[in-house]
Write an enzyme that holds these catalytic residues in place. Structure first.
Site, PDB file in Angstrom:
ATOM      1  N   LYS A 159      15.071 -21.625  16.166  1.00  0.00           N
ATOM      2  CA  LYS A 159      13.901 -20.812  16.529  1.00  0.00           C
ATOM      3  C   LYS A 159      13.160 -20.228  15.315  1.00  0.00           C
ATOM      4  CE  LYS A 159      15.443 -19.664  21.182  1.00  0.00           C
ATOM      5  NZ  LYS A 159      15.604 -18.620  22.199  1.00  0.00           N
ATOM      6  N   ASP A 206      10.445 -16.206  25.828  1.00  0.00           N
ATOM      7  CA  ASP A 206      11.724 -15.618  26.272  1.00  0.00           C
ATOM      8  C   ASP A 206      11.536 -14.225  26.883  1.00  0.00           C
ATOM      9  OD1 ASP A 206      13.365 -17.763  25.570  1.00  0.00           O
ATOM     10  OD2 ASP A 206      13.624 -17.046  23.516  1.00  0.00           O
TER      11      ASP A 206
END
Ligand code: ATR
Length: 266
Positions: free
Chosen positions: A65, A102
């Site tokens: 990420k 997220d």
């Protein structure tokens, strides 16, 4: 040619994302392919460049990420706030946009579960990447208080300062929170952050970012046993963040409730 999408990570074979996106595509009638791509250590940029020769977009999971954040040409405010990217999209002009769905996946799931964040006192446990990714979307919902509690207090203070919220240690923690969110990695190994029973008793909802096939983590179990009336694991968040990526790429909203029910039954 069929539009191509993927998920990058290592390991990646266990990822549910290909199944979730195949479900969304079937359900919405969108024609696309979605594949898992294993990223050898230090090779994210090479793999992503190769993919984006014809790829339209991808998800990015552990441990890539931060690499995806560095790879993106432009970042959404959510990716910037999270300091990490879980979704990349090729824009019309060829640049790669990095987003992070997220945290919005979490707030969307809390809404689905009927949890009121506006005016609430929210406790976030943990000060790592998972915690950082959810603070900005939580702030968007206008709670009256967000406190970050962490074992290593310096990390909590640093993160809290960055977002303009409060921080404390587990020892200093009072039992005044409505919503408790577990963003530590403890549920991964079946342990618990050191919370008093009273904190669970006073809260109306306890949410664990981790998920289990049966929907119960050590954290949600403990909360429930101590009288916390609402509990949930992070399975809904997993589906929601995937749906937000899908919508970013395809401009079509998948039916998340249908997907959650389908995959929970698998
Ligand atoms: P992630 O990217 O999933 O957030 P991370 O950055 O390694 O992973 O962060 C893990 C978080 O879980 C940290 O906040 C960690 O606390 P420390 O910063 O003190 O290490 C927290 N954590 C892990 N094990 C814990 C435990 N047994 N009790 C309390 N917190 C714990």
């Amino acid at each position: 040619m069929t539009d191509r999408y993927a998920v990058f990570g290592n390991p990646i074979a266990h990822s549910l994302s290909p199944k979730i996106h195949a479900f969304f595509a079937r359900d919405t009638g969108e024609e696309l392919s979605y594949e898992p791509i294993l990223v050898p250590e230090g090779r994210f940029a090479d793999k992503a460049h190769e993919f984006f020769c014809d790829g339209k977009g991808c998800n990015v999971t552990v441990p890539c990420k931060l690499d995806a954040y560095a790879f993106a040409d432009v970042l959404t405010p959510y990716a910037e706030a999270a300091g990490a990217v879980n979704t990349l999209k090729k824009l019309e002009d060829g640049r790669i946009e990095g987003d992070n769905t997220d945290g919005r996946g979490l707030t969307a799931d809390l809404k689905r579960l009927g949890v009121k964040l506006k005016g609430s006192k929210v406790l976030v446990m943990g000060a790592g990447g998972a915690a950082r990714g959810i603070i900005r979307p939580l702030q968007d919902e206008n709670p009256v208080l967000i406190t970050i509690v962490n074992r290593t207090i310096e990390k909590a203070k640093k993160l809290a300062e960055h977002f303009g919220v409060t921080a404390c240690s587990y020892e200093e923690l009072s039992a005044e929170y409505d919503v408790i969110i577990n963003a530590t990695s403890t549920s991964l190994n079946g342990t618990l952050p050191p919370l008093t029973d009273e904190i669970f008793r006073k809260a109306s909802f306890a949410y664990d970012l981790m998920y289990k096939p049966d929907g119960e983590t050590v954290f949600t179990k403990k909360a429930f046993e101590n009288g916390c009336t609402g509990v949930a694991d992070g399975f809904g968040m997993l589906i929601m963040q995937a749906a937000l990526s899908f919508e970013l790429w395809r401009c079509v909203k998948p039916d998340v409730t249908k997907a959650i029910n389908y995959f929970r039954a698998c």
